[in-house]
Scaffold this active site. Structure first.
Site, PDB file in Angstrom:
ATOM      1  N   LYS A   1       0.798  -1.233   0.000  1.00 41.23           N
ATOM      2  CA  LYS A   1       0.000   0.000   0.000  1.00 41.23           C
ATOM      3  C   LYS A   1       0.829   1.280   0.000  1.00 41.23           C
ATOM      4  CE  LYS A   1      -3.882  -2.195   2.343  1.00 41.23           C
ATOM      5  NZ  LYS A   1      -4.860  -2.078   3.434  1.00 41.23           N
ATOM      6  N   LEU A  43      -9.136  -4.503  13.862  1.00 43.97           N
ATOM      7  CA  LEU A  43      -9.136  -4.478  12.394  1.00 43.97           C
ATOM      8  C   LEU A  43      -9.055  -5.890  11.824  1.00 43.97           C
ATOM      9  CD1 LEU A  43      -8.819  -1.404  12.653  1.00 43.97           C
ATOM     10  CD2 LEU A  43      -7.017  -1.495  10.953  1.00 43.97           C
ATOM     11  N   GLY A  55     -12.951  -6.629  12.230  1.00 37.03           N
ATOM     12  CA  GLY A  55     -12.724  -5.804  11.050  1.00 37.03           C
ATOM     13  C   GLY A  55     -13.515  -6.174   9.800  1.00 37.03           C
TER      14      GLY A  55
END
Ligand code: ATR
Length: 265
Positions: free
Chosen positions: A47, A206, A229
């Site tokens: 990411k 999460l 999450g």
């Protein structure tokens, strides 16, 4: 969830998973572009790397400093059309939607303890500050990383009261954004000698697989409101679906597909 959504909308599209080494990310994005893909999702550890590899960043990716969604866009013009890769971030908004939906929690004015200052932790911290939480406490195994994130928040969101370390009193929300809990047998990321779960009203992890981490198990036992999450996974996917297809995501179809595929029910 995406394939179920494509089917529900009668789209002849497919969502496929590929394992890519970080060194190959540039080639993978180029390959997808060359093969006419509509877009990509990226997960750990791509990411941050992708920020440098796309042609343009949507404000969401710029703001939250990470790319989890790419859309290949054909630019009009004369001669050969050019396809550019545009990076988006759908994780940050998804967290807020999931907290609202699953915990009935509004972040504005809340006191929040956030565990983790890696990729996910950093995005979560910036988003929490943007949502105007009153007090944000950052805890990370490697404290220097929490300090770096805190400094970034002070610069971008000077009105947020950000502290590195455990709070001295209660919080409305404790969030786990570390990866501790993903593997079977992982212990809880919260050091309960330093901070008791009795001081947290709600706990959000999460992590969605396993459905109940050691942290969530302990939080439930203590009587905290809890959620995993899955809602965040759903909403980041729904937004990505809309970015690629330009159509509203069939949320219920996607939610059912996720539960079915991840938990088998
Ligand atoms: P992600 O993109 O999922 O956030 P990451 O950037 O590798 O992945 O970050 C992992 C996070 O989990 C970090 O906050 C990491 O702490 P460090 O910064 O100290 O590495 C945290 N983490 C991973 N394993 C951990 C462990 N055994 N105990 C405590 N924290 C851990």
């Amino acid at each position: 969830m995406h394939n179920a959504a494509f089917a529900a909308l009668g789209l002849n599209w497919r969502y496929l998973a590929f394992e890519v080494q970080p060194d190959d990310l540039r080639a993978a994005i180029e390959g997808a572009r060359a093969m006419g893909f509509a877009g990509l999702n990226l997960t750990v550890p791509h990411k941050l790397l992708a920020l440098e590899l796309v042609d343009a960043l949507d404000p969401s990716a710029k703001k939250w400093g990470a790319v989890n969604t790419i859309r290949f866009e054909t630019a009009g013009g004369h001669g050969r059309s050019k396809v550019r890769a545009v990076g988006f971030n759908t994780d940050a908004d998804a967290m807020v939607t999931a907290l609202r939906e699953d915990l009935k929690l509004e972040l504005r004015g809340a006191r929040v303890l956030l565990l983790g200052a890696g990729g996910a932790g950093r995005t979560a911290a910036l988003k929490l500050a943007a949502e105007k939480v009153a007090d944000l406490f950052l805890v990370n195994r490697t404290q220097s990383k929490a300090r770096t994130v805190a400094a970034e928040i002070k610069k971008q969101f000077p009105s947020t009261n950000v502290t590195v370390g455990y709070p001295e009193s209660g919080v409305d929300l404790l969030i786990n954004a570390t990866s501790l809990g993903l593997k079977a047998g992982d212990k809880s990321p919260l050091d309960e000698r330093r901070y008791s779960l009795e001081q947290a009203r709600s706990v959000y992890d999460l992590i969605y697989r396993p459905a109940e981490t050691a942290l969530l198990k302990a939080a439930k036992k203590t009587g905290c409101k809890t959620a995993n999450g899955l809602g965040m996974l759903l909403h980041q996917g729904a937004r990505a679906f809309e970015i690629w297809t330009g159509k509203p995501a069939p949320l219920d179809v996607m939610r059912r597909a996720l539960a079915q595929n991840i938990y088998g029910h």
